[in-house]
Write a protein that holds these residues in place. Structure first.
Motif, short mmCIF file in Angstrom:
data_model
loop_
_atom_site.label_atom_id
_atom_site.label_comp_id
_atom_site.label_asym_id
_atom_site.label_seq_id
_atom_site.Cartn_x
_atom_site.Cartn_y
_atom_site.Cartn_z
N ILE A 194 0.85 -1.18 0.00
CA ILE A 194 0.00 0.00 0.00
C ILE A 194 0.89 1.23 0.00
O ILE A 194 1.89 1.29 0.71
N HIS A 195 0.54 2.19 -0.84
CA HIS A 195 1.29 3.44 -0.85
C HIS A 195 0.97 4.23 0.40
O HIS A 195 -0.17 4.24 0.88
N ALA A 196 1.96 4.91 0.97
CA ALA A 196 1.77 5.65 2.22
C ALA A 196 0.67 6.70 2.09
O ALA A 196 -0.10 6.92 3.04
N ASP A 197 0.56 7.37 0.94
CA ASP A 197 -0.50 8.36 0.75
C ASP A 197 -1.88 7.71 0.78
O ASP A 197 -2.83 8.25 1.34
N ASP A 198 -1.99 6.55 0.14
CA ASP A 198 -3.27 5.84 0.16
C ASP A 198 -3.59 5.33 1.55
O ASP A 198 -4.76 5.33 1.96
N LEU A 199 -2.59 4.88 2.29
CA LEU A 199 -2.86 4.42 3.66
C LEU A 199 -3.39 5.57 4.51
O LEU A 199 -4.34 5.39 5.29
N ALA A 200 -2.83 6.75 4.37
CA ALA A 200 -3.32 7.90 5.12
C ALA A 200 -4.79 8.16 4.78
O ALA A 200 -5.62 8.42 5.66
N ARG A 201 -5.12 8.07 3.51
CA ARG A 201 -6.51 8.31 3.08
C ARG A 201 -7.44 7.22 3.63
O ARG A 201 -8.57 7.50 4.05
N GLU A 276 -17.10 -0.84 1.62
CA GLU A 276 -17.60 -0.18 2.83
C GLU A 276 -16.99 1.21 3.04
O GLU A 276 -17.70 2.15 3.42
N LEU A 277 -15.69 1.34 2.82
CA LEU A 277 -15.06 2.65 3.02
C LEU A 277 -15.11 3.50 1.76
O LEU A 277 -14.82 4.69 1.79
N ARG A 278 -15.45 2.86 0.63
CA ARG A 278 -15.56 3.55 -0.67
C ARG A 278 -14.25 4.27 -1.01
O ARG A 278 -14.24 5.43 -1.43
N VAL A 279 -13.17 3.55 -0.85
CA VAL A 279 -11.84 4.08 -1.12
C VAL A 279 -11.54 3.97 -2.61
O VAL A 279 -11.75 2.92 -3.23
N HIS A 280 -11.01 5.04 -3.17
CA HIS A 280 -10.50 5.04 -4.54
C HIS A 280 -9.00 5.31 -4.44
O HIS A 280 -8.58 6.43 -4.14
N LEU A 281 -8.21 4.29 -4.67
CA LEU A 281 -6.77 4.39 -4.46
C LEU A 281 -6.12 5.28 -5.51
O LEU A 281 -6.38 5.16 -6.71
N GLN A 282 -5.25 6.15 -5.04
CA GLN A 282 -4.46 6.98 -5.95
C GLN A 282 -3.43 6.13 -6.68
O GLN A 282 -3.07 6.41 -7.82
N TYR A 283 -2.96 5.09 -5.98
CA TYR A 283 -1.99 4.16 -6.55
C TYR A 283 -2.59 2.76 -6.46
O TYR A 283 -2.38 2.04 -5.48
N PRO A 284 -3.35 2.33 -7.47
CA PRO A 284 -4.07 1.06 -7.38
C PRO A 284 -3.18 -0.18 -7.38
O PRO A 284 -3.61 -1.26 -7.00
N ASP A 285 -1.92 -0.01 -7.81
CA ASP A 285 -0.96 -1.11 -7.73
C ASP A 285 0.45 -0.53 -7.79
O ASP A 285 0.65 0.65 -8.10
N VAL A 286 1.43 -1.38 -7.48
CA VAL A 286 2.83 -0.94 -7.46
C VAL A 286 3.28 -0.47 -8.84
O VAL A 286 4.02 0.51 -8.95
N ALA A 287 2.84 -1.15 -9.88
CA ALA A 287 3.26 -0.78 -11.23
C ALA A 287 2.87 0.66 -11.56
O ALA A 287 3.65 1.40 -12.18
N THR A 288 1.68 1.07 -11.14
CA THR A 288 1.23 2.44 -11.38
C THR A 288 2.14 3.44 -10.67
O THR A 288 2.55 4.46 -11.24
#
Length: 295
Positions: A194-201, A276-288
């Motif tokens: 998980i990207h640190a920015d996405d974890l914060a979100r 449930e949290l309706r999260v939209h990841l800024q970095y959906p995978d490591v490759a991105t």
């Protein structure tokens, strides 16, 4: 995503316990919505925390007497602090819950290591924990303590289990520069990211949307083995790929801690995160994420 801003007098008080890298990434997301207090045991960090919009609170989870101020400080709590580095119980979390007063909402960031080795299987949140080392056993202890405390205190608890956290400044560059070996493909393990920015979100959304007593996997959609991740990072930054060794040979040349990470294989399901949290990841995978680094 940002939360609606509120006038200063109407903002609920929120305490961040363990305001390290992820906590600092959280502060801009909380600005205007909460009056944020950040616990720190390092007085030299006070200026940094103030500049980021938090009110520093000097206290130390290893010194229970220093935590007295927390009893009436904030009804919302984000617990991001790791356990102490020894033993099978999390003394820091025990000290924290003993110090807290009336808390309405608490989110705890735990680790996916609580599951132990799953043989590469897809893991959902209802899978029983099976920690294999002291580091994971301390996290399981923290989760259990928080559940019991929240039930007794009438607080709402959500637990976020995070895997390996990465970011542009949190890549395994030193390991690659030192030529630390990785496992050959037939011995390698699945890891989660998980990207640190996405974890914060995710933590922010767990605070406002998380269901009581609910577990959430804070993980992206990557399905990758550990050595393949190292190879992808190496190719991105222009470093040599790590040499591959059989497990028996690698066990003789890496530290026991590193070997423990290389002995657990699992793939975390993140369906609940999106549903449930309706999260939209800024970095959906490591490759991105790595592709953006190359720009």
């Amino acid at each position: 995503m940002s939360l609606p801003s509120r006038p200063a007098f109407a903002r609920p008080r929120l305490l961040i316990v363990g305001c390290g890298d992820v906590g600092m990434r959280l502060l801009p997301l909380l600005a205007g919505r909460f009056r944020v207090f950040a616990l720190t045991s390092q007085p030299e960090r006070c200026a940094e925390l103030r500049a980021a919009g938090a009110v520093p609170v000097i206290a130390d989870l290893d010194r229970p007497a220093s935590l007295a101020r927390l009893r009436t400080l904030a009804p919302w709590v984000l617990h991001l602090a790791p356990p102490q580095p020894d033993g099978d119980t999390d003394r820091r979390t025990r000290h924290l819950v003993a110090a807290l007063g009336e808390v309405r909402r608490i989110v705890y960031v735990s680790t996916s290591g609580v599951y132990g080795d799953c043989g590469g299987a897809l893991v959902k949140e209802h899978r029983p924990v099976a920690p294999k080392n002291g580091r994971a056993r301390r996290r399981v202890d923290a989760e259990r303590i928080l559940r019991a405390w929240a039930l007794a205190a009438g607080a709402t608890l959500s637990i976020v289990r995070a895997p390996g956290i990465y970011a542009a400044d949190r890549l395994p560059l030193r390991r690659l520069e030192q030529g630390t070996p990785a496992l050959r493909p037939e011995d390698d393990v699945y890891t989660n990211h998980i990207h640190a920015d996405d974890l914060a979100r995710i933590v922010m959304l767990a605070l406002v949307r998380g269901r009581p007593g609910r577990l959430y996997h804070a993980v992206d959609g990557t399905r990758m083995k550990m050595a393949d991740y190292f190879d992808a990072v190496a190719d991105t930054v222009g470093l040599p790929r790590a040499p591959r060794l059989p497990r028996a040979e690698l066990a003789r040349v890496v530290s026991p801690v590193l070997l423990s990470y290389m002995s657990e294989s699992r793939q975390l399901d993140n369906t609940r995160l999106a549903r449930e949290l309706r999260v939209h990841l800024q970095y959906p995978d490591v490759a991105t994420a790595l592709a953006r680094l190359r720009r």
